[in-house]
Design a protein around this motif. Sequence first.
Motif: not given
Length: 146
Positions: A47, A51, A53, A86, A110, A112, A119, A121-125
């Motif tokens: 990850y 990313t 991140n 975040k 979180h 970058n 930044c 978190f994305d939806e899956d995370l």
Amino acid sequence: MAWEPFRTPVLPEWIDYNGHLSEAYYVLVFGFATDAAMDSLGMGPEYRAATSNSLYTVEAHVRYLAETGLGAELVVTTLVAGTGMKKLHLCHEMHVDGQLIATEELLGLHVNQETGRTCGFDEDLMANIAARRQEPPEWSGRSVTS
């Protein structure tokens, strides 16, 4: 939903002049448990490489409750106590032979690594994190007082 505890023996170089696990190594082991939690949540090496991140600890509170010595197996359980778009609030409990010897709670952001800015978190995370969310333990949220 919990994940496997982080386990490690107390190593000889972790012993202080009093014959006990030195306070710095409690924090080191909690750091390893945070890394394991990140892996379990989907923020492992792949990850981070994909990313740029990562999770940066910005605040931590450790309680040293009991001493332990050379060769003891440290078992650290972790739960997600809170989250935001975040941020992540983790609580660790360290046990030896079933006895609670230390706790740590931390707030991670979180970030970058290329921009140095927080930044989301994305939806899956976020879904992974939400699935692990539990009520904080009674000791969480305390401050140092005299």
